[in-house]
Enzyme design. Structure first.
Site, mmCIF file in Angstrom:
data_model
loop_
_atom_site.group_PDB
_atom_site.id
_atom_site.type_symbol
_atom_site.label_atom_id
_atom_site.label_comp_id
_atom_site.label_asym_id
_atom_site.label_seq_id
_atom_site.Cartn_x
_atom_site.Cartn_y
_atom_site.Cartn_z
ATOM 1 N N ASP A 55 -0.867 -4.564 5.919
ATOM 2 C CA ASP A 55 -1.576 -5.601 5.317
ATOM 3 C C ASP A 55 -1.489 -5.844 4.000
ATOM 4 O O ASP A 55 -0.958 -4.893 3.066
ATOM 5 C CB ASP A 55 -3.169 -5.113 5.535
ATOM 6 C CG ASP A 55 -3.047 -3.618 5.097
ATOM 7 O OD1 ASP A 55 -2.387 -2.788 5.249
ATOM 8 O OD2 ASP A 55 -4.329 -3.223 4.346
ATOM 9 N N GLU A 56 -2.111 -6.762 3.518
ATOM 10 C CA GLU A 56 -2.197 -7.112 1.800
ATOM 11 C C GLU A 56 -0.980 -6.975 1.072
ATOM 12 O O GLU A 56 -0.925 -6.380 -0.035
ATOM 13 C CB GLU A 56 -3.389 -6.145 1.205
ATOM 14 C CG GLU A 56 -4.448 -6.528 1.944
ATOM 15 C CD GLU A 56 -5.774 -5.522 1.403
ATOM 16 O OE1 GLU A 56 -6.803 -6.210 1.151
ATOM 17 O OE2 GLU A 56 -5.484 -4.261 0.983
ATOM 18 N N ASN A 57 0.150 -7.372 1.806
ATOM 19 C CA ASN A 57 1.533 -7.260 1.068
ATOM 20 C C ASN A 57 1.560 -8.854 0.175
ATOM 21 O O ASN A 57 1.791 -9.743 0.978
ATOM 22 C CB ASN A 57 2.544 -7.286 1.836
ATOM 23 C CG ASN A 57 4.152 -7.340 1.064
ATOM 24 O OD1 ASN A 57 3.891 -7.091 -0.110
ATOM 25 N ND2 ASN A 57 5.125 -7.485 1.849
ATOM 26 N N HIS A 80 0.768 -1.414 0.068
ATOM 27 C CA HIS A 80 -0.113 -0.022 0.018
ATOM 28 C C HIS A 80 0.767 1.420 0.059
ATOM 29 O O HIS A 80 0.532 2.178 0.613
ATOM 30 C CB HIS A 80 -0.883 0.137 1.160
ATOM 31 C CG HIS A 80 -2.102 -0.833 1.004
ATOM 32 N ND1 HIS A 80 -3.082 -0.766 0.157
ATOM 33 C CD2 HIS A 80 -2.300 -2.316 1.640
ATOM 34 C CE1 HIS A 80 -3.975 -1.866 0.293
ATOM 35 N NE2 HIS A 80 -3.479 -2.622 1.200
#
Lengths: 671, 671
Positions: free
Chosen positions: B319-321, B256
């Site tokens: 998050d969301e890596n 992100h």
């Protein structure tokens, strides 16, 4: 031969005016441009819409074009692919091609002219300065149109430039503080009608609203914690600059200075303790012009504050100093004699000249309200006329630059017609060309005794848009009907800039009805207007600054929408016998409205409005009979007159604005 | 004997719950207090209303009492004489006497308890800290009541304290920037329902929203000019502090992070040029955890930013890596091998531990989304659970402090019931008392892909008020009907804090109808809801961040008001044969509504809604016949089914939320 030329000129002139009126039936432009020609074409707005500019590094034009794209997209719902302006050389044919010769300076007399051409295949904006281009973008947005399947811009060619270089709005943030967000949205709205001066009335008896680091007591003791930090001031000034709006600060002295004296009683003209004023009016606390410390503090404050405002002009107020504390102070009386100052005006002039030197040292040109006009005043001071146009004309004749606010006091809640027809310079004046140029323009003034962040937008708008037209457009653009028609559209469009004048009306009505159905109240706001001028707050003592401004009157506004239609219908009925159906439907509406009102009538606030609703319904019943049957019995006539008497009294600080129509109609049945 | 005691306890417990439910029919409190008892008295609110406090120098309580007085006055219209709190020793008997033992610290676990007593002659608020007193003032305001002649406070005694110490709202200002004013009004609203943590999601792929003086490229290149200056951050933090609200910043890394890499491509994991992301979703750009310069920049940024936030906690996202660019980068692969980091999770953990040291150096406790939970993570890191409650329970068991957001994703536009019934800790958990204490509370999360300043309030409120009750009140306060009844009142009261959720709906409808009569559209918003979860913006590619969020769907909201009444009426009709009249009136309304809709159907935007309005009217006609006559012909049944098929498709990103009721009703006439 001369006569012949004159006839041609008159002919052209007449045609020019005629075309203005003709096209102003069709386009919702405000202010109306100097020249407009139709070409019968249309530019279709699609998702491929692009704006091309020469220089992507000019932050002002980049911001302006981004704002334009967002507003266009938000208004139409079109998903515009390119969300930012592009370099004009990199696209074959941008939808809008913007050209300007140079970056405009943010100063008086800067060029704001532009030319706008809308054709089937391209729109061009040409201007001398980027500020002119920004003005042109606003005009273009006002030309957005649609049918059932498409949005488009109407094909016109416009050449435009302002009549006056100084077109301002003053906001008083002393009587009621306004958060930065409120100022920003009003700056956006100002730009949308091409106003270019934000006059920021920052100090008064009721508050000192600026952080002063060298004299922190001023904002700490003088503001109830409601002041702008210097960073916030920079933020507002920069925001305005991006819109091509100058910011002129006002620090009102030597009167209107209670907040200064709350912090520094030692520079007051009376040996007493001061505290922030909570009422409205003219008060006695006045800076002591004979005390060196007064100038020491003014020098500290102005030298610190001046650099925050890039503009040349600095307003020192100077109004309404009645000098009572000066008269009562022996030391000041002695000083006057010693310095051969005969009147308090002379003493104030002595003060002003000293203040002017402080400002000059800080590279500022002083301006003040018209009281400061005294024979020995330096000629570079600007006179702000508020008591009458005479002061403006006098100043201009004497060689002072001057601006007008008399007639533009929007806080008095007079009809937009009053302001719109207030032509600053009558045609049969006796000023020379040079003297005429001293008249720079004018400012609408939003004094804030009775407004808060909740209501201020509704007091400024939409009337200020009509005033903006008075300052920008040709003096012959003055047709009231055209203005009203265009203003109705502009009024709505202000919503997209965040102006809350429409939405907050409902907020207030929901609150006073405790979230019941507000339709009955809404209908009453269509015929009730706030008390005008200073009637609402007699003697300045009915309201304190923290009194509730969340009442029915705060949801009402001047130019209430049902007033003219009803009063005009009554006139037509009485003169020609027409409009009977319309009058009947009004009466039926007000009778039904009272039934609806009684259903929600369960709060103390609504109880104060109940007699208004009830009496209007009663009178409507009587007059409905009268209009239908063509007569009114003696008994009903007397009843009607009694009801008129009741309805003629203010209710909850509002007046029933249809009362003149009602009175005429009742009188018609007098035996 | 044991059984007997148990019975008594159960009896008391039962009565406690019973009394809660009983009084919660009468008082519009939210969150519901821990203990409340009625005393049958009433405190009358008059212009003499005063608040007495011990110490006029405590700025926090002075501000809180001033706010209270303004809101009370604005709500009731009462002209309260004393506009500011007074020194309790200087008045004989203030209306409200506030006592607290000490000034509260703004930190986790600070005491927020209070006791409130309302009697005929006096109201008292007693608390350990001033923060507790501020919570009590909000409760008192919620007890304002009125009859036709007076406003008063209902006589009750309340003892109250929060269940969880961490009760937050996260606002994502990266996907869409929110001006300071938007944040402030939402902080006010948070305080009104006793939330105490503002989690400020400041960076993401779509924007870097903080001025960083040591690394100015970050905000200059990563924000389109939409960032908070450090002074604005201080302003927001101070504003929150006055309300007893902690501010936790989030800088989302290493994924992100496109906005970081737009400024510093050299610390990206791929050798490429980055630009601000305009779409929504999970993107590949990721900080390079093997590059020393990455930590250099992070150290610069965090060391500069940390002091702006007095709070101990600092959120690093995490998050969301998905590590795609890590996998593609040979240098990073080599690094992993060299350091024996088997998975990308291990590599991220390596990164997190280094970041944690930077934060620790700056006296901050790190927190992150639940992906960061790895075996070697230091135990003082806080785990923010968003993917499931399991992560929270696992973290708590392992000795990590943890908070919950799973189930509180308000951006997904699910019913308030969904969030309200999301009890964080199920009763049959296997956590020890000590482990249970690791669960600090939760946060509602306002991700902003699809919200702008115009609509964000309507997406946060009123549902977040119900979530606030879940965090504050006893777990047994869970009656849905009571919640809905109280929430309806709280929903309205949010308006007085400037929350725009009600007013801006009308703004949007006026815009899309081009300022025609909006009633037909308004009626459609009562049955249409925005597409839920991620359906509105499939793949994150339908909307760019600058697409128009001014559409019909943006005026619609979850829990549309006519949906339950209609669907319930259909159920009742099909099961018991009741509610026939109600169903008929709905159908008549929708038939008439289409007639009204067709009158304004003259813009491209409205044209997209037209089939919805028309098909609903057609189906209503058929079903009206069906309900009245008790039967539907084969032909009409087939027509109805076809209309159902049409109406079941999303229109302009909304769904017809009465479709289930309509379907049932049609099926009922199947032959």
């Amino acid at each position: 031969m001369k006569k012949f030329i004159l006839l041609i000129i008159l002919g052209v002139f007449h045609q020019f005016i005629f075309s203005q009126n003709n096209l102003s039936e069709k386009y919702n432009l405000m202010p109306w441009p100097q020249e407009i020609v139709e070409n019968g074409q249309q530019f279709l707005i699609t998702s491929n819409f692009t704006i091309g500019i020469d220089n992507l590094k000019n932050r002002k034009i980049v911001k302006a074009t981004t704002r334009f794209l967002r507003r266009l997209s938000n208004r139409t719902g079109i998903f515009i692919e390119k969300g930012f302006a592009v370099n004009a050389t990199e696209v074959t044919k941008p939808a809008v091609l913007i050209k300007y010769q140079r970056v405009g300076k943010l100063e008086l007399h800067e060029d704001e002219s532009y030319q706008l051409s809308i054709k089937n295949n391209q729109i061009t904006i040409n201007a001398i300065t980027d500020t002119g281009a920004i003005r042109g973008l606003e005009t273009l947005l006002q030309l957005t149109s649609h049918n059932k399947t498409n949005y488009f811009f109407e094909g016109v060619s416009i050449k435009d430039a302002p009549r006056f270089p100084w077109r301002g709005l003053m906001i008083d943030v002393a009587r009621h503080y306004e958060p930065v967000g409120v100022l920003k949205r009003n700056l956006d709205a100002m730009a949308s009608v091409k106003l270019n001066v934000f006059h920021w009335h920052l100090t008064d008896d009721q508050g000192f609203r600026v952080e002063v680091k060298s004299r922190p007591k001023l904002h700490e003791l003088g503001s109830d914690g409601q002041y702008y930090t210097q960073n916030q001031i920079k933020e507002v000034v920069a925001y305005a600059a991006d819109l091509g709006i100058r910011v002129v600060p006002e620090f009102d002295i030597p009167g209107h200075a209670t907040s200064w004296l709350t912090a520094y009683p030692e520079i007051g003209s009376k040996d007493t303790i001061y505290s922030i004023e909570r009422y409205a009016g003219i008060f006695d606390p006045t800076l002591d012009p004979t005390n060196p410390k007064t100038y020491e503090i003014l020098d500290d404050v102005f030298s610190e504050i001046a650099p925050l405002f890039p503009d040349t002009y600095f307003h020192i107020g100077g109004d309404e100093n009645e000098g009572k504390h000066w008269d009562e102070n022996k030391k000041i009386q002695t000083f006057k004699k010693q310095h051969n100052l005969k009147t308090n005006h002379d003493l104030q002039n002595y003060f002003n000249i000293k203040v002017q030197k402080i400002l000059k040292k800080n590279k500022k040109v002083m301006m003040g309200w018209d009281e400061i006009l005294q024979p020995t005043l330096p000629k570079d001071v600007v006179i702000h006329s508020w008591r009458g146009k005479e002061a403006m004309l006098k100043a201009a004749k004497q060689g002072y630059k001057t601006i007008l606010s008399k007639g533009y006091y929007i806080d008095l809640l007079k009809s937009v017609d009053h302001h719109y027809t207030n032509e600053p310079i009558k045609e049969d004046n006796d000023l020379t060309e040079v003297q005429l140029k001293n008249i720079l323009g004018g400012e609408a003034t939003m004094w804030s005794e009775l407004v808060t962040p909740l209501t201020i937008d509704s007091r400024i708008w939409p009337r200020t848009a009509a005033i903006a037209e008075r300052f920008w457009s040709h003096r012959n653009v003055k047709d009231l009907e055209s203005m009203h028609r265009r203003l109705a559209v502009i009024n709505n469009r202000l919503e997209e800039l965040g102006i809350t004048h429409i939405r907050n009306k409902s907020v207030i009505l929901r609150n006073i009805s405790n979230y019941q159905n507000t339709e009955a109240l809404f209908n009453l706001t269509k015929i009730c207007e706030p008390l005008k001028a200073y009637q609402r707050n007699k003697g300045g003592k009915e309201y304190k600054s923290y009194s509730p401004f969340t009442q029915f009157v705060d949801a009402c506004n001047v130019d209430a929408v049902d007033v003219k239609p009803f009063n005009n219908a009554v006139d037509a009925f009485l003169i020609n016998g027409t409009e009977k159906t319309k009058i009947i439907s009004f009466f039926e509406k007000w009778i039904a409205n009272n039934t609806a009102f009684q259903k929600i009538n369960n709060t103390p606030t609504l109880a104060t409005l109940e007699p208004l609703s009830r009496n209007l319904a009663k009178l409507s019943s009587l007059l409905l009979d009268g209009v239908v049957s063509g007569k009114l019995s003696k008994g009903n006539y007397d009843k009607a007159q009694k009801l008129i008497q009741e309805l003629d009294k203010p209710v909850a600080d509002t007046e029933l604005a249809i009362i003149s129509g009602l009175k005429k109609l009742v009188l018609n049945y007098k035996k």
